[in-house]
Design a protein around this motif. Sequence first.
Motif, PDB file in Angstrom:
ATOM      1  N   GLU A 172      23.686 -24.706  51.759  1.00  0.00           N
ATOM      2  CA  GLU A 172      24.831 -24.783  52.677  1.00  0.00           C
ATOM      3  C   GLU A 172      25.391 -26.197  52.742  1.00  0.00           C
ATOM      4  OE1 GLU A 172      24.100 -22.999  56.501  1.00  0.00           O
ATOM      5  OE2 GLU A 172      23.100 -21.285  55.572  1.00  0.00           O
ATOM      6  N   THR A 173      24.519 -27.184  52.846  1.00  0.00           N
ATOM      7  CA  THR A 173      24.965 -28.574  52.871  1.00  0.00           C
ATOM      8  C   THR A 173      25.605 -28.943  51.536  1.00  0.00           C
ATOM      9  OG1 THR A 173      23.271 -29.180  54.477  1.00  0.00           O
ATOM     10  CG2 THR A 173      24.207 -30.963  53.157  1.00  0.00           C
ATOM     11  N   PHE A 197      31.568 -22.582  38.601  1.00  0.00           N
ATOM     12  CA  PHE A 197      30.159 -22.925  38.460  1.00  0.00           C
ATOM     13  C   PHE A 197      29.442 -22.320  39.644  1.00  0.00           C
ATOM     14  CE2 PHE A 197      31.910 -26.315  40.996  1.00  0.00           C
ATOM     15  CZ  PHE A 197      30.911 -26.696  41.883  1.00  0.00           C
ATOM     16  N   CYS A 198      28.144 -22.148  39.541  1.00  0.00           N
ATOM     17  CA  CYS A 198      27.386 -21.491  40.605  1.00  0.00           C
ATOM     18  C   CYS A 198      26.409 -22.466  41.242  1.00  0.00           C
ATOM     19  CB  CYS A 198      26.613 -20.290  40.060  1.00  0.00           C
ATOM     20  SG  CYS A 198      27.685 -18.991  39.433  1.00  0.00           S
ATOM     21  N   ILE A 199      26.189 -22.283  42.528  1.00  0.00           N
ATOM     22  CA  ILE A 199      25.155 -23.044  43.225  1.00  0.00           C
ATOM     23  C   ILE A 199      24.188 -22.055  43.855  1.00  0.00           C
ATOM     24  CG2 ILE A 199      26.634 -25.051  43.608  1.00  0.00           C
ATOM     25  CD1 ILE A 199      26.891 -24.168  46.550  1.00  0.00           C
ATOM     26  N   SER A 200      22.933 -22.469  43.912  1.00  0.00           N
ATOM     27  CA  SER A 200      21.896 -21.628  44.502  1.00  0.00           C
ATOM     28  C   SER A 200      20.755 -22.523  44.961  1.00  0.00           C
ATOM     29  CB  SER A 200      21.378 -20.605  43.476  1.00  0.00           C
ATOM     30  OG  SER A 200      20.751 -21.277  42.400  1.00  0.00           O
ATOM     31  N   ALA A 201      19.788 -21.890  45.607  1.00  0.00           N
ATOM     32  CA  ALA A 201      18.582 -22.614  46.014  1.00  0.00           C
ATOM     33  C   ALA A 201      17.730 -22.873  44.769  1.00  0.00           C
ATOM     34  CB  ALA A 201      17.792 -21.790  47.018  1.00  0.00           C
ATOM     35  N   ARG A 202      16.953 -23.946  44.843  1.00  0.00           N
ATOM     36  CA  ARG A 202      16.022 -24.219  43.742  1.00  0.00           C
ATOM     37  C   ARG A 202      15.041 -23.071  43.608  1.00  0.00           C
ATOM     38  NH1 ARG A 202      16.829 -29.459  42.267  1.00  0.00           N
ATOM     39  NH2 ARG A 202      17.486 -30.869  43.911  1.00  0.00           N
ATOM     40  N   TRP A 203      14.699 -22.752  42.376  1.00  0.00           N
ATOM     41  CA  TRP A 203      13.741 -21.673  42.121  1.00  0.00           C
ATOM     42  C   TRP A 203      12.368 -22.098  42.584  1.00  0.00           C
ATOM     43  CZ3 TRP A 203      15.017 -19.936  36.448  1.00  0.00           C
ATOM     44  CH2 TRP A 203      16.299 -19.400  36.427  1.00  0.00           C
ATOM     45  N   GLN A 204      11.701 -21.175  43.208  1.00  0.00           N
ATOM     46  CA  GLN A 204      10.334 -21.404  43.664  1.00  0.00           C
ATOM     47  C   GLN A 204       9.390 -20.590  42.792  1.00  0.00           C
ATOM     48  OE1 GLN A 204       9.663 -23.545  46.183  1.00  0.00           O
ATOM     49  NE2 GLN A 204      11.852 -23.959  46.327  1.00  0.00           N
TER      50      GLN A 204
END
Length: 136
Positions: free
Chosen positions: A93-94, A127-134
Amino acid sequence: MSATTSSLPVAVGTVTSYAFWGDDGRALADFYAAALGWKATQEYPDENGVPTAFLVTDGTTTFVFYTARDFTAPDWPKDELPFHLDLAFDDVETAEQRLLGLGATKPAHQPGGDNWTVLMDPSGQPFCISARWQES
């Protein structure tokens, strides 16, 4: 003889950079450098001495952004994309708010659901943004 059965030694290569075309290579380099916290490191002129290629790196990965005279942004989602970037952030979100402040835009079409968000860079390319993969 096919490539898989050739008696030639296997050539192992590495990717040295990723190149992107846009209507303003410098603006794209500045945008992605700020977006990723990387540094714009070099620029290269065309045959007339005008800078048209701009490098951005974190020291291990390098992006090259070119100013293309006849660049036209894809009409996404209608046009298929030859490639795009996926960027991961700890706080999505940030990151989204920061990227919008840097000049990205958010299209209405969002096919990623809760998995990713599509943004458009200043040249109009998605382009896409997402959370880092865990790792689990």
